[in-house]
Design a protein around this motif. Structure first.
Motif, PDB file in Angstrom:
ATOM      1  N   LYS A 390       0.814  -1.228   0.000  1.00 20.31           N
ATOM      2  CA  LYS A 390       0.000   0.000   0.000  1.00 20.31           C
ATOM      3  C   LYS A 390       0.838   1.264   0.000  1.00 20.31           C
ATOM      4  CE  LYS A 390      -2.365  -1.648   3.555  1.00 20.31           C
ATOM      5  NZ  LYS A 390      -3.366  -1.934   4.602  1.00 20.31           N
ATOM      6  N   GLY A 391       0.231   2.326  -0.492  1.00 18.53           N
ATOM      7  CA  GLY A 391       0.870   3.636  -0.519  1.00 18.53           C
ATOM      8  C   GLY A 391       0.204   4.465  -1.593  1.00 18.53           C
ATOM      9  N   SER A 392       0.696   5.675  -1.841  1.00 23.18           N
ATOM     10  CA  SER A 392       0.050   6.449  -2.907  1.00 23.18           C
ATOM     11  C   SER A 392       0.405   5.870  -4.270  1.00 23.18           C
ATOM     12  CB  SER A 392       0.404   7.933  -2.809  1.00 23.18           C
ATOM     13  OG  SER A 392       1.750   8.082  -2.526  1.00 23.18           O
ATOM     14  N   GLY A 417      -8.140   3.648   8.763  1.00 27.66           N
ATOM     15  CA  GLY A 417      -9.270   2.786   8.449  1.00 27.66           C
ATOM     16  C   GLY A 417      -9.493   2.535   6.966  1.00 27.66           C
ATOM     17  N   THR A 418      -8.860   3.336   6.100  1.00 26.59           N
ATOM     18  CA  THR A 418      -9.111   3.130   4.667  1.00 26.59           C
ATOM     19  C   THR A 418      -8.501   1.813   4.180  1.00 26.59           C
ATOM     20  OG1 THR A 418      -7.175   4.489   4.170  1.00 26.59           O
ATOM     21  CG2 THR A 418      -9.302   5.589   4.108  1.00 26.59           C
ATOM     22  N   GLY A 419      -7.403   1.407   4.823  1.00 24.98           N
ATOM     23  CA  GLY A 419      -6.796   0.136   4.466  1.00 24.98           C
ATOM     24  C   GLY A 419      -7.684  -1.035   4.892  1.00 24.98           C
ATOM     25  N   GLN A 447     -10.967   1.269  -4.519  1.00 22.35           N
ATOM     26  CA  GLN A 447     -10.748   2.089  -3.333  1.00 22.35           C
ATOM     27  C   GLN A 447     -10.321   3.503  -3.744  1.00 22.35           C
ATOM     28  OE1 GLN A 447      -7.030   2.024  -1.598  1.00 22.35           O
ATOM     29  NE2 GLN A 447      -7.672   2.129   0.547  1.00 22.35           N
TER      30      GLN A 447
HETATM   31  N1  LIG Z   1      -0.504   9.655   0.283  1.00 13.34           N
HETATM   32  C1  LIG Z   1      -1.379   8.730  -0.084  1.00 13.34           C
HETATM   33  N2  LIG Z   1      -2.010   8.829  -1.271  1.00 13.34           N
HETATM   34  C2  LIG Z   1      -2.909   7.903  -1.642  1.00 13.34           C
HETATM   35  N3  LIG Z   1      -3.248   6.823  -0.896  1.00 13.34           N
HETATM   36  C3  LIG Z   1      -2.657   6.669   0.276  1.00 13.34           C
HETATM   37  C4  LIG Z   1      -1.690   7.596   0.752  1.00 13.34           C
HETATM   38  N4  LIG Z   1      -1.273   7.166   1.973  1.00 13.34           N
HETATM   39  C5  LIG Z   1      -1.946   6.035   2.241  1.00 13.34           C
HETATM   40  N5  LIG Z   1      -2.777   5.723   1.218  1.00 13.34           N
HETATM   41  C6  LIG Z   1      -3.696   4.579   1.174  1.00 13.34           C
HETATM   42  O1  LIG Z   1      -4.515   4.619   2.335  1.00 13.34           O
HETATM   43  C7  LIG Z   1      -4.698   3.299   2.854  1.00 13.34           C
HETATM   44  C8  LIG Z   1      -4.184   3.260   4.281  1.00 13.34           C
HETATM   45  O2  LIG Z   1      -4.158   1.948   4.739  1.00 13.34           O
HETATM   46  P1  LIG Z   1      -3.457   1.503   6.086  1.00 13.34           P
HETATM   47  O3  LIG Z   1      -2.096   2.110   6.168  1.00 13.34           O
HETATM   48  O4  LIG Z   1      -3.583   0.051   6.197  1.00 13.34           O
HETATM   49  O5  LIG Z   1      -4.339   2.232   7.179  1.00 13.34           O
HETATM   50  P2  LIG Z   1      -5.417   1.604   8.177  1.00 13.34           P
HETATM   51  O6  LIG Z   1      -4.769   0.405   8.804  1.00 13.34           O
HETATM   52  O7  LIG Z   1      -5.643   2.710   9.185  1.00 13.34           O
HETATM   53  O8  LIG Z   1      -6.623   1.250   7.415  1.00 13.34           O
HETATM   54  C9  LIG Z   1      -3.982   2.372   1.913  1.00 13.34           C
HETATM   55  O9  LIG Z   1      -4.887   1.858   0.957  1.00 13.34           O
HETATM   56  C10 LIG Z   1      -2.955   3.257   1.236  1.00 13.34           C
HETATM   57  O10 LIG Z   1      -2.615   2.804  -0.047  1.00 13.34           O
END
Ligand SMILES: Nc1ncnc2c1ncn2[C@@H]1O[C@H](COP(=O)(O)OP(=O)(O)O)[C@@H](O)[C@H]1O
Ligand SMILES: NC(=O)C1=CN([C@@H]2O[C@H](COP(=O)(O)OP(=O)(O)OC[C@H]3O[C@@H](n4cnc5c(N)ncnc54)[C@H](OP(=O)(O)O)[C@@H]3O)[C@@H](O)[C@H]2O)[C@@H](O)CC1
Ligand SMILES: [K+]
Length: 478
Positions: A390-392, A417-419, A447
């Motif tokens: 995960k990440g941007s 929570g989005t993850g 997503q």
């Molecule tokens: N800078 C960003 N731009 C786009 N998406 C992001 C960015 N940072 C995090 N995300 C996305 O947001 C979500 C965060 O998930 P996670 O780190 O598991 O958080 P949580 O456990 O709180 O749900 C992931 O899908 C990740 O890809």
């Protein structure tokens, strides 16, 4: 977000710089491709800028050759153009340089003084070492908008990493197919607007190259289509493991799963109190209580499990996941269910999808490093599971070597929570019969799209209600 990232029609194959060179070799008409590439750069510039004094910084290779061609096309259109060569051109670039009859300037900061626009044609696919010395000094001195040929010099086309130094481009014009570095960070940001130009390279070369990297999008997967014979049991049943301490995480994942089409979603709870709370918060979900793993395995029809959101990374979680794997269940594992196996990714063999963020990835597989694509691929091969890093610039990699880069996620997804919602979506798509790689890719894209629709300021709870609209959007795109 660049214009490129919103254009659904961009071909999904990505070529590494090495594969791109192979495409060039297979096509076998270098000078014609260079002519088309340089002309495309000039066209892109003319359609975005008023005539300005232009300085083309030209490297010794084909990237520089494209720069000479662009210079000629701009000059022919009446623009004031000069070229600053770094070194004598080689190969096809020598031919392109021979056709340049305009002013030549030294490759040095002083030559930038008159320029209103700089074309960065120094290094592209052939970047072989960090940018330093005279090149770094000159690039650093640029104060005008920059148009990059292929990639901003210093950006590694394979990884998106910066080698030495790279300057922010306003526009990047690349050719035939995007490279991973156009989508992976920081490369994607440094490119500015990215234009993909057709240069007459035959698509048939792709059959010989067999690309294994893709830009994630609806062309890469097909969402499950319910039909007249469908009933809730045939649409997939997801069982979500919920802890009492952090029960909201499982609830978010359950909502993601329900909105992504799972026919049934069960929240497996540690206590009757938690089950009651879940039933009130999510009336359409089922609940289950009883000791793990026995209660989970009682009903053999439960095939797909999602574990991790809100679970502690402890021995109980480890034991439960191990029992589910031993029973041959299909698993989406996230958060605590990943950290519970820190240093032991081999014990996760049999899992379908792992969804680590960077830190969870590092605990399992070691630091991600500068090459996210390669790191995810290596982890997939090691664990036998699809890895959704995960990440941007989320990377999804399959054990068979396929990998996709997701670029539709807005920065406001970075909220708690989005993850969890993502893990739920992936589990629902898996339960509806999508293969793990396709399910993970589609989940990441849905997503991102749901977050675009929810808009800035959204919270994780806002994502699930947007998912059904993203399904309609996918149907309209394919
Ligand atoms: N800078 C960003 N731009 C786009 N998406 C992001 C960015 N940072 C995090 N995300 C996305 O947001 C979500 C965060 O998930 P996670 O780190 O598991 O958080 P949580 O456990 O709180 O749900 C992931 O899908 C990740 O890809
Ligand atoms: N493929 C296609 O289909 C098409 C491709 N096209 C174009 O070709 C480009 C690729 O061309 P390319 O292979 O000649 O490499 P390029 O980027 O010009 O650099 C190589 C030169 O730079 C040098 N060098 C590298 N790093 C350095 C550093 N840090 N500091 C100093 N020197 C450094 C390197 O030196 P060496 O490593 O050999 O010592 C070598 O001399 C591609 O980006 C696209 O624009 C189009 O024409 C259309 C069709
Ligand atoms: K360049």
């Amino acid at each position: 977000m660049s214009a490129m990232t919103r254009r659904a029609a961009t071909p999904s194959e990505l070529l590494s710089p090495t594969e791109m060179a192979e495409a060039d070799r297979l096509a076998g008409n270098g000078p014609a491709l260079m002519e088309a590439a340089g002309a495309a750069v000039a066209r892109a510039i003319r359609s975005r800028f008023r005539p300005l004094p232009v300085l083309v910084l030209a490297g010794p290779g084909h990237n520089g050759g494209d720069g000479y061609v662009a210079a000629r096309h701009l000059e022919r259109a009446g623009w004031d153009v000069a070229v600053a060569p770094l070194a004598p051109p080689n190969g096809d670039a020598a031919g392109a340089a021979a056709h340049w009859r305009g002013p030549i300037r030294p490759f040095a900061p002083a030559s930038l003084a008159r320029a209103g626009l700089v074309v960065d044609a120094v290094f592209g696919a052939g970047l072989s070492r960090p940018v330093d010395g005279q090149v770094a000094e000159t690039l650093c001195a640029i104060r005008t908008p920059i148009v990059a040929v292929d990639v901003p010099s210093g950006v590694d086309g394979a990884t998106g990493a910066v080698r030495g130094l790279a300057r922010q481009a306003a526009l990047t014009v690349t050719f035939f197919r995007l490279k991973p570095g156009h989508l992976l960070l920081p490369g994607r940001d440094l490119c500015g607007e990215t234009v993909l130009a057709e240069i007459g390279l035959p698509e048939a070369v792709l059959d010989r190259i067999g690309p294994r990297s893709f830009r994630n999008g609806p062309g890469l997967w097909r969402l499950p289509q319910p039909d007249t014979a469908t009933h809730k049991h045939s649409r997939g049943h997801v069982t979500m493991l919920s802890s009492d301490a952090l029960s909201g995480a499982a609830l978010l994942a359950a909502r993601g799963a329900r909105r992504a089409g799972a026919g049934l979603v069960t929240l497996a709870c540690e206590s009757e109190n938690a089950a009651r709370a879940h039933r009130m918060a999510e009336p359409g979900a089922l609940t289950l209580t009883g000791d793990w793993p026995e209660a989970l395995l009682e009903d053999g029809r439960r095939e797909v499990f999602c574990a991790g959101p809100g679970l502690p990374p402890d021995a109980t979680t480890r034991g439960t996941v191990a029992a589910l794997l031993a029973a041959g269940k299909r698993l989406v594992l996230d958060a605590g269910a990943l950290t519970a196996f820190a240093g032991h990714p081999d014990r996760l063999h049999g899992a379908a999808i792992l969804t680590p963020h960077m830190a969870e990835f590092a605990r399992l597989f070691g630091e991600v490093g500068k090459d996210r694509l390669e790191a995810a691929r290596r982890a997939a091969a090691q664990s036998g599971a699809v890895i959704l890093l995960k990440g941007s610039d989320t990377v999804i990699a399959a054990p068979d070597g396929r990998a996709a880069i997701n670029d539709n996620a807005p920065a406001w997804l970075a909220t708690g929570g989005t993850g969890d919602v993502l893990a739920g979506i992936a589990a629902a798509l898996l339960a509806q019969g999508m293969p793990p790689f396709e399910a993970a890719c589609a989940a990441a894209w849905l997503q991102g799209e749901a977050a675009q629709r929810a808009g800035p300021g959204m919270i994780a709870e806002d994502l699930p209600p947007q998912i059904h609209a993203t399904f309609l959007h996918v149907a309209a795109l394919i």
